[in-house]
Scaffold this active site. Structure first.
Site, PDB file in Angstrom:
ATOM      1  N   ASP A 106      48.246  78.842  76.140  1.00 50.46           N
ATOM      2  CA  ASP A 106      47.541  78.915  74.861  1.00 50.46           C
ATOM      3  C   ASP A 106      48.037  80.169  74.137  1.00 50.46           C
ATOM      4  OD1 ASP A 106      46.131  76.682  75.596  1.00 50.46           O
ATOM      5  OD2 ASP A 106      44.306  77.757  76.162  1.00 50.46           O
ATOM      6  N   ASP A 166      40.683  64.596  77.325  1.00 50.14           N
ATOM      7  CA  ASP A 166      39.768  65.582  77.898  1.00 50.14           C
ATOM      8  C   ASP A 166      38.703  64.840  78.695  1.00 50.14           C
ATOM      9  OD1 ASP A 166      41.159  67.599  76.746  1.00 50.14           O
ATOM     10  OD2 ASP A 166      39.731  67.996  75.129  1.00 50.14           O
TER      11      ASP A 166
END
Lengths: 260, 213
Positions: A130, A11
């Site tokens: 997701d 990230d």
């Protein structure tokens, strides 16, 4: 021969790795390029960067990251986060990224998947999904919905229907992140992953929930994923990529052998 | 004499990621230029034709940018030439991916869809099964080197041109050789140390060819 890929995910916020990375031998543990190069040396099969930058100049920063990574890393890498147009994708691919990953922008406007695939080919279009299980009454089979905004917002879209649709639109790969498993360190959602693998013909990358090397093995052997993605077990030095490869090999999963 | 860092033209016809191929050749010791300049291509010691995406789109772009003829001229001249991925496929006569679109036709055969019942695209690392250990491009890579593949189609050609295959799960053409015209279905520029070796082998062939001229 099918070989399972092991993919560390980083990230990145404004050009820096989010959260500490506890790695031996790094000069700058916050530098995503240096970390990616270290993973390359360990035998990572690909690298995924997920850009969470919110600032106005964020696009330039992530393009610069792609450029530097292409100079230092000699395995494929993917950049996701904030890609809303063909122009966004073009800038990253021209800078040296091999694939771009789209998520919520594709939910808002599915044609984005087709537009990028038409322009640059399906091989560079990853759709990141997701998914979270719906409450099921006893006896019903499990179903999952697509979520956006980091798992906070239910779109009402059936996840299996969605992955089939993005394949028709030209997606070349699915990164499947379980919102139920994410952050638990209790392992992938194997039922969800298996269902998605069975629903599409393109490669599926299992993501979310890895806490042990056995979880990677389960993703490959039980869910039949084409690749396994993890972040924290690699970043904090608990395990190297080579450890992961050895665990997979020991379990009978074909992988590119570890290099370190 | 520019034998130290031979000029290698990487054809830039406006498709996705070409930069990685250029970087890999630079790392192997070339003066690698991303270029659409026919003059520069004509003067280059070696030429690389990368390619990603759709066969039809790539052929169209190659023709629209006027780079097909300079590429054909380079091949005709016998200078070392390397096609990568769709850049390999474009060397053949045609592809099932784009019926009716002629390829460059400098290699005999048709590019065909990978068999049903397997994950398509093949997007993974796979081992080379070397058929021609004497192929200079594969020097030091004859012992099952791992390379990175991303493709749904592969050339179907005469065995005599196939220098290496990979197993997916039937033999897939991975490296072809016809004189100094080489091509790889995988991406050497994304294949770590094994890919680096292949790029160095190509550079060695470029240098050897310079000495012959």
């Amino acid at each position: 021969m099918k070989t399972v890929r092991v993919i560390p995910c980083l990230d990145v916020d404004d050009g820096r790795v989010v959260k500490g990375v506890n790695f031996v031998g790094l000069r700058d543990a916050g530098d995503p390029v240096e970390l990616a190069a270290a993973y390359d040396r360990q035998g990572a099969d690909e690298i995924v960067f997920y850009d969470i930058t919110a600032s106005a100049h964020g696009r330039d920063t992530i393009i610069e990251l792609a450029r530097h990574t292409a100079e230092e890393v000699f395995v494929p890498f993917t950049i996701g986060g904030g890609i809303r147009s063909v122009d966004d994708a073009r800038a990253l691919l021209r800078a040296g990224a091999d694939k771009v990953s789209v998520n919520s922008a594709a939910v808002v406007r599915p044609e984005l998947v087709r537009e990028i695939a038409d322009e640059f080919g399906s091989q560079c279009v990853v759709v990141s999904v997701d998914a979270k299980a719906n409450d099921a009454s006893s006896g019903e089979t499990t179903s999952w919905n697509v979520y956006v905004k980091g798992g906070r917002e239910d779109t009402g879209i059936d996840a299996l229907g969605w992955v089939r649709r993005v394949v028709e639109l030209g997606a070349g790969e699915i990164v499947l992140n379980s919102m139920d498993a994410d952050g638990t360190k209790a392992g992938f959602d194997l039922e969800l992953t298996r269902a998605v693998v069975d629903a599409v013909e393109i490669p599926v990358v299992a993501s979310g929930g890895v806490g042990t090397l056995q979880h990677l093995v389960d993703g490959a052997l039980i869910a039949n994923a084409d690749a396994v993605l993890a972040a924290s077990i690699f970043h904090f030095g608990e395990h190297t990529i080579a450890d992961a490869k050895r665990a997979l090999l020991d379990a009978g999963v074909a992988v590119r052998p570890p290099t370190a | 004499m520019n034998g130290d860092r031979p000029l290698v033209a990487v054809l830039d016809y406006g498709i996705g990621n070409l930069r990685s191929a250029q970087k890999a050749l630079e790392r192997a010791g070339a003066d690698a230029r991303l270029t659409a300049d026919a003059g520069l291509i004509a003067g280059a010691a070696g030429v690389v034709l990368p390619g990603v995406g759709h066969f039809g789109t790539c052929m169209h772009q190659l023709r629209a940018t006027g780079l097909e003829q300079p590429a054909l001229d380079a091949i005709e001249s016998g200078r070392p030439f390397l096609g990568i991925c769709v850049g390999m496929q474009m060397l053949f006569e045609a592809s099932e991916e784009a019926p009716g679109v002629p390829g460059m036709g400098v290699m005999p055969g048709i590019v065909r869809l990978l068999p049903d019942g397997i994950v398509r695209p093949q997007m993974q690392w796979n081992r080379l099964d070397v058929q021609r250990p004497d192929c200079p491009l594969l020097a030091g890579l004859t012992d099952g080197a791992w390379m990175y593949f991303v493709h749904s189609y592969a050339p179907d050609t005469d065995d005599c041109f196939v220098a290496a295959t990979c197993d997916y799960p039937t033999p897939i053409t991975a490296v072809t050789e016809r004189g100094r015209l080489w091509a790889t279905q995988f991406h050497p520029e994304k294949s770590g140390d094994a890919g680096k070796r292949l790029a160095q082998n190509f550079l060695a062939a470029v240098r050897a060819d310079q000495c012959r001229r």
